[in-house]
Design a protein around this motif. Structure first.
Motif, PDB file in Angstrom:
ATOM      1  N   CYS A 171     -15.544  16.272  35.940  1.00 56.39           N
ATOM      2  CA  CYS A 171     -14.308  15.552  36.275  1.00 56.39           C
ATOM      3  C   CYS A 171     -14.282  14.176  35.630  1.00 56.39           C
ATOM      4  O   CYS A 171     -13.242  13.723  35.129  1.00 56.39           O
ATOM      5  N   PHE A 172     -15.423  13.501  35.640  1.00 55.10           N
ATOM      6  CA  PHE A 172     -15.530  12.180  35.027  1.00 55.10           C
ATOM      7  C   PHE A 172     -15.235  12.268  33.538  1.00 55.10           C
ATOM      8  O   PHE A 172     -14.489  11.446  32.979  1.00 55.10           O
ATOM      9  N   CYS A 173     -15.805  13.278  32.902  1.00 51.12           N
ATOM     10  CA  CYS A 173     -15.598  13.478  31.461  1.00 51.12           C
ATOM     11  C   CYS A 173     -14.142  13.799  31.142  1.00 51.12           C
ATOM     12  O   CYS A 173     -13.594  13.329  30.149  1.00 51.12           O
ATOM     13  N   TRP A 174     -13.489  14.592  31.981  1.00 46.17           N
ATOM     14  CA  TRP A 174     -12.077  14.924  31.764  1.00 46.17           C
ATOM     15  C   TRP A 174     -11.174  13.711  31.959  1.00 46.17           C
ATOM     16  O   TRP A 174     -10.150  13.584  31.292  1.00 46.17           O
ATOM     17  N   SER A 175     -11.570  12.825  32.869  1.00 46.85           N
ATOM     18  CA  SER A 175     -10.689  11.725  33.253  1.00 46.85           C
ATOM     19  C   SER A 175     -10.763  10.537  32.293  1.00 46.85           C
ATOM     20  O   SER A 175      -9.745   9.883  32.041  1.00 46.85           O
ATOM     21  N   VAL A 176     -11.938  10.227  31.766  1.00 47.07           N
ATOM     22  CA  VAL A 176     -12.108   9.035  30.924  1.00 47.07           C
ATOM     23  C   VAL A 176     -11.169   9.016  29.719  1.00 47.07           C
ATOM     24  O   VAL A 176     -10.549   7.976  29.440  1.00 47.07           O
ATOM     25  N   PRO A 177     -11.013  10.114  28.968  1.00 47.36           N
ATOM     26  CA  PRO A 177     -10.119  10.054  27.805  1.00 47.36           C
ATOM     27  C   PRO A 177      -8.689   9.672  28.151  1.00 47.36           C
ATOM     28  O   PRO A 177      -7.961   9.153  27.295  1.00 47.36           O
ATOM     29  N   LEU A 183     -19.990  10.807  25.574  1.00 46.12           N
ATOM     30  CA  LEU A 183     -20.619   9.866  24.652  1.00 46.12           C
ATOM     31  C   LEU A 183     -19.986   9.926  23.263  1.00 46.12           C
ATOM     32  O   LEU A 183     -19.804   8.889  22.605  1.00 46.12           O
ATOM     33  N   LEU A 184     -19.647  11.108  22.813  1.00 45.01           N
ATOM     34  CA  LEU A 184     -18.990  11.244  21.514  1.00 45.01           C
ATOM     35  C   LEU A 184     -17.627  10.569  21.519  1.00 45.01           C
ATOM     36  O   LEU A 184     -17.220   9.942  20.534  1.00 45.01           O
ATOM     37  N   LYS A 185     -16.908  10.724  22.648  1.00 46.42           N
ATOM     38  CA  LYS A 185     -15.618  10.059  22.776  1.00 46.42           C
ATOM     39  C   LYS A 185     -15.792   8.544  22.762  1.00 46.42           C
ATOM     40  O   LYS A 185     -15.056   7.812  22.077  1.00 46.42           O
ATOM     41  N   LEU A 186     -16.789   8.047  23.488  1.00 51.76           N
ATOM     42  CA  LEU A 186     -17.025   6.604  23.557  1.00 51.76           C
ATOM     43  C   LEU A 186     -17.451   6.040  22.207  1.00 51.76           C
ATOM     44  O   LEU A 186     -17.054   4.932  21.821  1.00 51.76           O
ATOM     45  N   GLN A 187     -18.259   6.815  21.482  1.00 51.02           N
ATOM     46  CA  GLN A 187     -18.672   6.373  20.147  1.00 51.02           C
ATOM     47  C   GLN A 187     -17.453   6.217  19.233  1.00 51.02           C
ATOM     48  O   GLN A 187     -17.336   5.226  18.499  1.00 51.02           O
ATOM     49  N   THR A 188     -16.553   7.185  19.292  1.00 47.78           N
ATOM     50  CA  THR A 188     -15.348   7.120  18.460  1.00 47.78           C
ATOM     51  C   THR A 188     -14.508   5.895  18.804  1.00 47.78           C
ATOM     52  O   THR A 188     -14.040   5.169  17.909  1.00 47.78           O
ATOM     53  N   VAL A 189     -14.324   5.672  20.098  1.00 43.77           N
ATOM     54  CA  VAL A 189     -13.535   4.511  20.538  1.00 43.77           C
ATOM     55  C   VAL A 189     -14.202   3.214  20.086  1.00 43.77           C
ATOM     56  O   VAL A 189     -13.544   2.300  19.569  1.00 43.77           O
ATOM     57  N   TYR A 190     -15.508   3.146  20.254  1.00 44.37           N
ATOM     58  CA  TYR A 190     -16.232   1.921  19.897  1.00 44.37           C
ATOM     59  C   TYR A 190     -16.127   1.637  18.406  1.00 44.37           C
ATOM     60  O   TYR A 190     -15.837   0.509  17.985  1.00 44.37           O
ATOM     61  N   GLU A 191     -16.363   2.656  17.601  1.00 46.86           N
ATOM     62  CA  GLU A 191     -16.396   2.440  16.155  1.00 46.86           C
ATOM     63  C   GLU A 191     -15.012   2.139  15.589  1.00 46.86           C
ATOM     64  O   GLU A 191     -14.887   1.502  14.560  1.00 46.86           O
ATOM     65  N   LYS A 192     -13.963   2.600  16.270  1.00 45.92           N
ATOM     66  CA  LYS A 192     -12.605   2.328  15.782  1.00 45.92           C
ATOM     67  C   LYS A 192     -12.108   0.943  16.162  1.00 45.92           C
ATOM     68  O   LYS A 192     -11.314   0.352  15.444  1.00 45.92           O
ATOM     69  N   SER A 193     -12.587   0.431  17.300  1.00 47.71           N
ATOM     70  CA  SER A 193     -11.939  -0.789  17.788  1.00 47.71           C
ATOM     71  C   SER A 193     -12.876  -1.900  18.229  1.00 47.71           C
ATOM     72  O   SER A 193     -12.421  -3.015  18.456  1.00 47.71           O
ATOM     73  N   CYS A 194     -14.163  -1.601  18.366  1.00 46.52           N
ATOM     74  CA  CYS A 194     -15.046  -2.600  18.960  1.00 46.52           C
ATOM     75  C   CYS A 194     -16.057  -3.193  18.000  1.00 46.52           C
ATOM     76  O   CYS A 194     -16.810  -4.093  18.385  1.00 46.52           O
ATOM     77  N   VAL A 220     -29.253   8.718  23.692  1.00 44.62           N
ATOM     78  CA  VAL A 220     -27.838   8.623  23.329  1.00 44.62           C
ATOM     79  C   VAL A 220     -27.666   8.706  21.819  1.00 44.62           C
ATOM     80  O   VAL A 220     -26.801   9.431  21.310  1.00 44.62           O
ATOM     81  N   LEU A 221     -28.483   7.976  21.072  1.00 42.74           N
ATOM     82  CA  LEU A 221     -28.365   7.975  19.613  1.00 42.74           C
ATOM     83  C   LEU A 221     -28.712   9.333  19.023  1.00 42.74           C
ATOM     84  O   LEU A 221     -28.129   9.742  18.012  1.00 42.74           O
ATOM     85  N   ARG A 222     -29.644  10.029  19.656  1.00 43.83           N
ATOM     86  CA  ARG A 222     -29.973  11.382  19.186  1.00 43.83           C
ATOM     87  C   ARG A 222     -28.752  12.285  19.306  1.00 43.83           C
ATOM     88  O   ARG A 222     -28.424  13.033  18.378  1.00 43.83           O
ATOM     89  N   VAL A 223     -28.057  12.207  20.442  1.00 39.05           N
ATOM     90  CA  VAL A 223     -26.862  13.030  20.650  1.00 39.05           C
ATOM     91  C   VAL A 223     -25.782  12.689  19.637  1.00 39.05           C
ATOM     92  O   VAL A 223     -25.221  13.568  18.970  1.00 39.05           O
ATOM     93  N   THR A 224     -25.470  11.414  19.501  1.00 38.63           N
ATOM     94  CA  THR A 224     -24.350  11.025  18.647  1.00 38.63           C
ATOM     95  C   THR A 224     -24.679  11.166  17.160  1.00 38.63           C
ATOM     96  O   THR A 224     -23.807  11.520  16.361  1.00 38.63           O
ATOM     97  N   ASN A 225     -25.924  10.935  16.764  1.00 41.46           N
ATOM     98  CA  ASN A 225     -26.289  11.068  15.357  1.00 41.46           C
ATOM     99  C   ASN A 225     -26.299  12.522  14.922  1.00 41.46           C
ATOM    100  O   ASN A 225     -25.863  12.851  13.816  1.00 41.46           O
ATOM    101  N   ILE A 226     -26.809  13.400  15.791  1.00 40.79           N
ATOM    102  CA  ILE A 226     -26.818  14.823  15.449  1.00 40.79           C
ATOM    103  C   ILE A 226     -25.399  15.347  15.327  1.00 40.79           C
ATOM    104  O   ILE A 226     -25.064  16.106  14.417  1.00 40.79           O
TER     105      ILE A 226
END
Length: 352
Positions: free
Chosen positions: A250-256, A294-305, A337-343
């Protein structure tokens, strides 16, 4: 003389008894040769109770005692779309009607006046009727139930706790309609409803579990994430791993639904820390939800932060994704976290 008379009496009685047995056997064979339909018609004429049923959410109990029903059995069939119950000697067939197939109420005022009493009734048939009326009010007369919504939700929670499958699943379906109709209006009454839906979505009865998952999807779709996420957070650390898994999903569905600005306002560092903790959870559902988030957060971070190159990364909370994770997480969590997002970035597959 006495002995002779007695002996003759026993012999006559024995002959008559054997004749009765032969006659009974012949009658049974004759009955077995009858077609099934004739046998049913013959038995139905002997005062048997007609089988009541629910059509379009209305319970038909013709020829059946409504007062003080005796519950003997309840068995879900057809993947939980129908439940059969024996009621006062007659079979009760309960059909779970989808929202789009429910009909409107004939008398809204009468329904409202009896609604709370029906939901709190000891007659489980009346409870199911009242729950379906809550669904109708939510769909066709949303404004009419706003004043009593809090009381109605508490009684829905009571039905969710009921061990009887017909009541429980109808209450779950009612919860879905409540979310779709009222959205943020239920936030003050959400806590007891949320914990019951997480429990029901984690149990072994598949037809109840699937309905509860649909209700949770409706919740994450209709309730604002900025209001919902704080309600979900405590369940991410629940002692029951199944509840943790459902809460993580539910948390994962709601954050986006926060969108980029909402994620930044909520705190991307807080969200990363929550997701990192779920990566080591017991159940794969929790871990998969954490990876997706985490993949969603990485995308948001790299685009705007990410800060401009001229900014001194050492003195800033910004910088590359790798640096941000190392800054906000423990070394082990950052590595995970980096292992997940880098892979994922390299096109690999992360194992469960």
């Amino acid at each position: 003389m006495v002995r002779l008379a007695f002996g003759w009496g026993v012999e006559s009685w024995s002959i008559e008894f054997l004749s009765l047995i032969r006659m009974s056997g012949q009658a049974l064979r004759d009955l077995n040769t009858l077609p099934v339909s004739e046998r049913k018609n013959e038995s139905s004429g002997k005062g048997s109770l007609a089988k009541p049923y629910i059509v379009n959410g209305n319970i038909n109990i013709d020829n059946c005692q409504r007062k003080n029903p005796t519950f003997l059995a309840s068995t879900p069939v057809n993947d939980g779309n129908i439940a059969n119950t024996v009621l006062d000697g007659g079979a009760l067939e309960v059909e779970y009607v989808e929202s789009e197939n429910l009909n409107d109420l004939e008398d809204v005022n009468m329904c409202l006046s009896t609604l709370l009493g029906g939901l709190d009734s000891k007659d489980w048939v009346l409870v199911c009727e009242a729950l379906n009326n809550v669904r109708r009010l939510s769909i066709f007369h949303r404004e009419a139930m706003l004043d009593t919504l809090g009381k109605v939700i508490l009684l829905i929670v009571k039905s969710l706790k009921n061990p009887r499958s017909a009541i429980c699943k109808t209450a779950v379906m009612t919860s879905e309609d409540i979310f779709n109709a009222y959205g943020d209006h239920i936030i003050d009454s959400l806590d007891p409803l949320l914990v019951q839906l997480l429990l029901k979505s984690s149990q072994d009865k598949r037809f109840v579990c699937e309905a509860a998952e649909r209700a949770l999807v409706a919740m994450t779709t209709r309730v604002s994430p900025i209001l919902l996420l704080p309600k979900l957070q405590p369940y991410l650390k629940h002692k029951n791993p199944r509840i943790r898994a459902k809460a993580s999903m539910c948390f994962c569905w709601s954050v986006p639904r926060l969108c980029t600005e909402g994620i930044k306002a909520f705190g991307i560092d807080k969200l990363i820390q929550i997701s990192a903790a779920q990566l080591s959870d017991q159940l794969p559902e929790s871990r998969e939800a954490a990876r997706s988030l985490l993949l969603k957060l990485q995308t948001v971070y790299e685009k705007s932060c990410v800060s401009p190159p001229a900014v001194d990364v050492e003195n800033s909370e910004m910088g590359s994704w790798e640096h941000f994770c190392q800054l906000k997480l423990s070394p082990l969590s950052a590595q995970a976290v980096l292992r997940v997002t880098n892979i994922a970035r390299d096109g690999g597959v992360v194992g469960s």
